[in-house]
Every structure is written in structure tokens, then in C-alpha cells.
Design an enzyme around this catalytic site. Sequence first.
Site, PDB file in Angstrom:
ATOM      1  N   LYS A  48       3.087   0.929  -1.148  1.00  0.00           N
ATOM      2  CA  LYS A  48       2.051   1.366  -0.208  1.00  0.00           C
ATOM      3  C   LYS A  48       2.583   0.764   1.308  1.00  0.00           C
ATOM      4  O   LYS A  48       2.822   1.444   2.276  1.00  0.00           O
ATOM      5  CB  LYS A  48       0.689   1.122  -0.576  1.00  0.00           C
ATOM      6  CG  LYS A  48      -0.396   1.058   0.839  1.00  0.00           C
ATOM      7  CD  LYS A  48      -1.730   0.728   0.419  1.00  0.00           C
ATOM      8  CE  LYS A  48      -1.832  -0.617   0.030  1.00  0.00           C
ATOM      9  NZ  LYS A  48      -1.635  -1.452   1.274  1.00  0.00           N
ATOM     10  N   THR A  49       2.891  -0.768   1.193  1.00  0.00           N
ATOM     11  CA  THR A  49       3.161  -1.313   2.451  1.00  0.00           C
ATOM     12  C   THR A  49       4.279  -0.869   3.158  1.00  0.00           C
ATOM     13  O   THR A  49       4.572  -0.520   4.190  1.00  0.00           O
ATOM     14  CB  THR A  49       3.157  -2.837   2.127  1.00  0.00           C
ATOM     15  OG1 THR A  49       1.775  -3.315   1.617  1.00  0.00           O
ATOM     16  CG2 THR A  49       3.328  -3.569   3.296  1.00  0.00           C
ATOM     17  N   ASP A 240      -4.990   1.031   6.674  1.00  0.00           N
ATOM     18  CA  ASP A 240      -4.258   0.667   5.383  1.00  0.00           C
ATOM     19  C   ASP A 240      -5.652   0.285   4.735  1.00  0.00           C
ATOM     20  O   ASP A 240      -6.711  -0.102   5.126  1.00  0.00           O
ATOM     21  CB  ASP A 240      -3.763  -0.655   5.817  1.00  0.00           C
ATOM     22  CG  ASP A 240      -3.000  -1.408   4.274  1.00  0.00           C
ATOM     23  OD1 ASP A 240      -3.031  -0.567   3.705  1.00  0.00           O
ATOM     24  OD2 ASP A 240      -2.910  -2.485   4.443  1.00  0.00           O
ATOM     25  N   GLU A 241      -5.522   0.642   3.059  1.00  0.00           N
ATOM     26  CA  GLU A 241      -6.764   0.272   2.172  1.00  0.00           C
ATOM     27  C   GLU A 241      -7.616   0.988   2.789  1.00  0.00           C
ATOM     28  O   GLU A 241      -8.978   0.320   2.537  1.00  0.00           O
ATOM     29  CB  GLU A 241      -6.812  -1.404   2.284  1.00  0.00           C
ATOM     30  CG  GLU A 241      -5.732  -2.318   2.002  1.00  0.00           C
ATOM     31  CD  GLU A 241      -5.385  -2.140   0.307  1.00  0.00           C
ATOM     32  OE1 GLU A 241      -5.668  -1.172  -0.418  1.00  0.00           O
ATOM     33  OE2 GLU A 241      -4.379  -3.058  -0.003  1.00  0.00           O
ATOM     34  N   GLN A 270      -8.705   2.566  -6.907  1.00  0.00           N
ATOM     35  CA  GLN A 270      -8.873   1.095  -6.821  1.00  0.00           C
ATOM     36  C   GLN A 270      -9.923   0.630  -5.908  1.00  0.00           C
ATOM     37  O   GLN A 270      -9.956  -0.474  -5.510  1.00  0.00           O
ATOM     38  CB  GLN A 270      -7.602   0.417  -6.275  1.00  0.00           C
ATOM     39  CG  GLN A 270      -6.532   0.666  -7.357  1.00  0.00           C
ATOM     40  CD  GLN A 270      -5.232   0.019  -6.897  1.00  0.00           C
ATOM     41  OE1 GLN A 270      -4.985  -1.464  -6.863  1.00  0.00           O
ATOM     42  NE2 GLN A 270      -4.229   0.754  -6.315  1.00  0.00           N
ATOM     43  N   ARG A 618      -2.103  -4.685 -13.013  1.00  0.00           N
ATOM     44  CA  ARG A 618      -1.715  -6.122 -12.452  1.00  0.00           C
ATOM     45  C   ARG A 618      -0.288  -6.492 -13.529  1.00  0.00           C
ATOM     46  O   ARG A 618       0.201  -7.365 -12.991  1.00  0.00           O
ATOM     47  CB  ARG A 618      -2.777  -7.022 -12.555  1.00  0.00           C
ATOM     48  CG  ARG A 618      -3.911  -7.120 -11.812  1.00  0.00           C
ATOM     49  CD  ARG A 618      -3.695  -6.515 -10.343  1.00  0.00           C
ATOM     50  NE  ARG A 618      -3.706  -5.175 -10.323  1.00  0.00           N
ATOM     51  CZ  ARG A 618      -3.251  -4.579  -9.063  1.00  0.00           C
ATOM     52  NH1 ARG A 618      -2.604  -5.241  -8.276  1.00  0.00           N
ATOM     53  NH2 ARG A 618      -3.272  -3.146  -9.264  1.00  0.00           N
TER      54      ARG A 618
END
Length: 666
Positions: A48-49, A240-241, A270, A618
Site C-alpha cells: 500500500k505505501t 492513507d488508511e 482491516q 501478520r
Amino acid sequence: MEFELPATGCSNALPGIDFRAELNDDQHAAVTAEPGPLLILAGAGSGKTRTLTYRVAYLLSKGVSPGEILLLTFTNKAAKEMLQRVEELTGIEPRRFWGGTFHSIGHRLLRMHGESIGLPKNFTILDSGEAETVLKHAVESIDSAFFKNKTHPKPGPLSAVISMARNTRESIEQTIIERFPQHHDLIERIEGFASAYEKGKKAQNVVDYDDLLTFWLKILDTNPEIAEHYQQRFRHTLVDEYQDTNILQAQIVDRMAANHQIMAVGDDAQCIYSWRGANFDNIVSFPDRHPGTQILRIETNYRSTPQILSMANAVISGRTSQGFDKELKPHKTAGPKPCVVQCMDTREQAQFVITRIRGLIDEGRDAKEIAVLYRSHFVALDMQMELSRAGIPYQITSGVRFFEQAHIKDLVAHLRLVYNPADTSSFQRLALLLPKVGEKTAQKLYAFTAELAKTKQLDFIDALLAPETIRKAPANARADWEALALSLRDMRQVADAGSPDEVVQVGIDGWYSSYLQGAYANFANRIEDLNSLVGFASRFDEMQELIAQITLLNSETSGRVEESDEAIRLTTVHQAKGLEFDIVFIIGAADTLFPTRRSIDDGDTEEERRLFYVAVTRARDELYILYPKMNTKGGPSMFLSPSRFLQELHERNLFEPVRIRRSYGW
């Protein structure tokens, strides 16, 4: 919609970037998409980043100037890292962008336009402590005795109620009913306090953290010309997010990007922070609020093995709430199936984890790449104790160790004082919880009580309740002093004939639970921690054994483990979001633990499902999910069922069941 290249475009000044070679197909489609509205659904571990960073670089390469891009993030670190990476790619300095957290951008706009809503340019920002002081004075101007009632919220928890209402755009009444029911009887009074607090800030020309957002939205709502200026200026708004936005933030973004020049990047699967105001509907309803939204998915996962991703996809596919279909696709080669381990209780659970950790380290695994995740802090009590006994270093990244938490230490101080009235440290800890009692006052009160007990040949605890002692306490503390002393006396009486766990339960049910209710906004979670201490105490026959064991455990776990040390990580799933590890153990995966009893009773476990999905994703290489058969939190023993999220997967051959031998071998 096509890109418009200004006559003075900067594309020729940029170094060449081969976007096609640098990005996978999904990322490339998102980075090079025509201007918004765009909703980029970026799955866990999908880059994503990287996508956001290259999107900024791509816009610059198309002639968009840095000042025409607004980048909104949730942390300064995220904004800084993205813009530094953009500088590495393009040579354009971060200071030329409008990029940062919602609050930092809000502050910037208030400095420029605050006067349009009556806010002088020379306003100052209160930190959290200063804001609580202003609120305290506002409350006392209306009701000077409000904070003397121990069940009333203190300034910190009261501030949390008001802040939640502002960030969710709900009324004080609705906020209290839905989120802080313990204060239901105070709704009208808290509404008055909130109003007085606003007047107090205005009189002092100060703003708090929430004002940076509420006033930003007010400027946009009340000044159409200012709103239009920024809607025209920012040709591209990147968020973002996005799944973590609250209603206030979503409304700000919608106003700033009223022309739908927006790219929202996030993952509805998420969204796990509703308890702090995040609104799941923001991302789900995005296409409705921005007609013509193009939805793109980034689904290639670079983190986890196909076997782990198969479980993750199956977990989220069982959801009943509205959401976007998405399937994580593996980039890595095959690995072992996740293991699901049934344990007798939490101690056996901890012993299995330790046995496997030792094996992994013997195999050459880095301890820092091993993590133990859990839904709630109390679930890790036995894990922490067994790790300490085994001499395995660990670092808690989700707060302090169990026995170092303030509320646990407070209750232990009750136990120690009941068992040993000469324990002045425990007396002082409890006395300092009372209003208007400082260290010197506490020392004087102890000396007076001890002397009175000696003179009148009283038990020290009984002497605490003597009229002479109560009169010695500060006036504001007398009611609390008497309630605390009664609670200690009840504990002592039970200790004379009962078991340690009964003493702990009496302590929880006494004065301290009332104190917690007023002292902490999350008092229900703290009570849950204390209840787990009841289960721990039930393992001991004598009070001195319990106290000695707690003291020894505190000594064993008091040493801080630095980031550079070889230590495994212990963390709640909430704190683990954004992190990844080679090996992950998820403990306490039983119904009423994960998902929590509260979510089951409320009939809404969908956020718990998303949290479970985050936990599974994770892990890079190996995943172990463990659950105890027996509840050891206190009270009568109860059988536990495996988490419903595991039960749904039982017939799908997605995990390897593991049976524990008595030796805890494989």
C-alpha cells in the site's frame, strides 16, 4: 477524465521512472489511474505505501505541481516516510507538499483562516493535560462537588467522553448510551460541562486537539469561498488508511474533495478501531458519496505463504456485514499449513508456545521475528509468567507487563496491606489515590493510624475506621477513606477464613471498582484484567504464597528489554496492525476470548472477525493458533469452545490440528 498538463509543467525536470517495471499489475493500475474518485482496496502485505508513494511520483511526472497534492495520513511518521521516498524518486523536497496528519493540516489551515470563524491568529494549542485542567475548572464552575463523588468521571475520562462525541459527530447523549453506559445518569450534566468547556477555551483563546478538526470543518461549512479555494487548489487528495477515518475526518475529506478529486486507500477488512471512533461505513459508502468511483484492488500479498493466505481469505469470506470482495494472492512459495492447538488451560498453552519457541530458535530463527498475539491484555498473563520462569527474554509492544499495570498494582497493594499492615509502601499507594492526599499527608495518616492502633490495642485495619482517623483525613477524602477502609476490613475478614481468590474478588467488588469507574474511560477492560487475577489467585492456598509469587514475578519481569535485544514480541492484535513477523502465535482463540463475550452478547462479532483476519495476516512463514479448553479467569471453571472463526474452517482442510502430549512435545 484525462490529466491536464499546465504550461509550466515540471515533468521534464523529473528523473525518468519506469512505473511499469517498478510495480506489479495491480499497483500499476492504481498508480496510473485517471483522476478520481478512486477507491484503492489494498490488502494486507500488498504494498500500500509503495502504491501511494508512486502515485505521488506519477502525478508529478504528469505535470501536477507539489502544491496541488494534499496527502493525509494518520501518523507524522507515515507522511514523512512517503514524502522522503517521493524525494528519492523525483528530487522534489517534502516541504513543497501539503502532506501530514489530519491534525497537522488542520492546524495549518486554522492559522490561515481561523479568524473567519472568530478564532484569533494568536491562539495556542492545549496538550492533553492542559485541556483536562481547563475542563476541570469548567466543571467546578458549575458543580464544585462533582469530582468528589468517586463514581463520577475524573477530568481524563470525562474528556474522553466529550472527545468521542465530537469525533463521531454524535450527541453527548448518544455517545454515553452507546459507549459509556456507566455514566448514563450524568448525561444532562455532562452536556452542560461540555458547553462550559467550550466557553472556557474561547475565553482563554486556546484550542484542544479535537478543535483542529472540528474548526477545520466549521471553516469549510461556513465559508464557501474558502472551501471552493481548496477544492480548486488541490487537484488530488490522497488519504492513507481510509478505513480508520472517523465521521469527522470523512466529512472533512468530502468537503475538501467536493469535486471528487480523491484517492482513498484502505482495506475494509482491516477496520478494527471503532472503539476509538473509526467508522466502518466511511469506506463502504465511499462510492455512494462519490458517484462514478473507480474501485481498484491490490491483492498480491508479498508477506505470507499461500497456506496462511488461504486461511485469511476463508476467515474474511465468512463475514455477514457489507464489504468489498477481495482475495489475497500469494507471491511467496508454499509453506506449512497453520497449526491449531487445543490446550487444557492457559498454562499449558504457554508451555506449548515456549517449547515451540525453543525449537524455532534452535533451528536458527531470530527471536525478534517471533510474536505472540492476543485479543486482550489479560489473556497473556500466563504467557508472561511462563516466559519469565523459562528465562526467555520478551518485549511487550502493547503497553506494560501485566503486573506492572497501575490497576493491578493498586489491587495488589490492597492484598499486601491486609496481609501486612506494616507495609507502608502499599498504604501510601492506596492513600495517594484519594483526593487531596499527597505523600506527606499519607505519611502522617499512616503514623497517626499506627499510633492509634497501638494505644487502643486495635487491629490496624480497624483503626483506619476509627472516628479519630477519619477526621484526620482531608475533608474531600473522608468519604473515600471510609469506603476504602471498609473494603480493606471486608477483605481481612474473608482472609481469616476464605481462600485468596475470594479475598481478591472482595477487593474488586469494594471501593476500588467505584474508583476505577471514575478514574478510567476504559474501566470495563481494567475490571476484566482484575477478574483474571481472581483465576490466578485460585491457584494458591495461602495469601502469603500469592503475594510472594506476585512479588517474585514483578522482580523477574521488571527489567526492560531494549529493541536491539534478542527478544520475542508480545502484543495485542490492535497494536500489531502494520507489523509482520516470521512466526506468529495467536493465543486465547476461544469464544468469549476471541471474539470477546461482549461482542457475542451484543450480537455483533464482525469487527472481531476483521481483527482475527489482521492477526492471521501478520505471519510470514508459520502460524500457530491456540485455545484453552478451560476458562481460568476466576469463578467456577467453565469449558471453552474454539473461536467461531476457527469452527467455520473446520471442514475446509486449511489447518493442521496439533495434539499436545504430556511432555508438550509434537
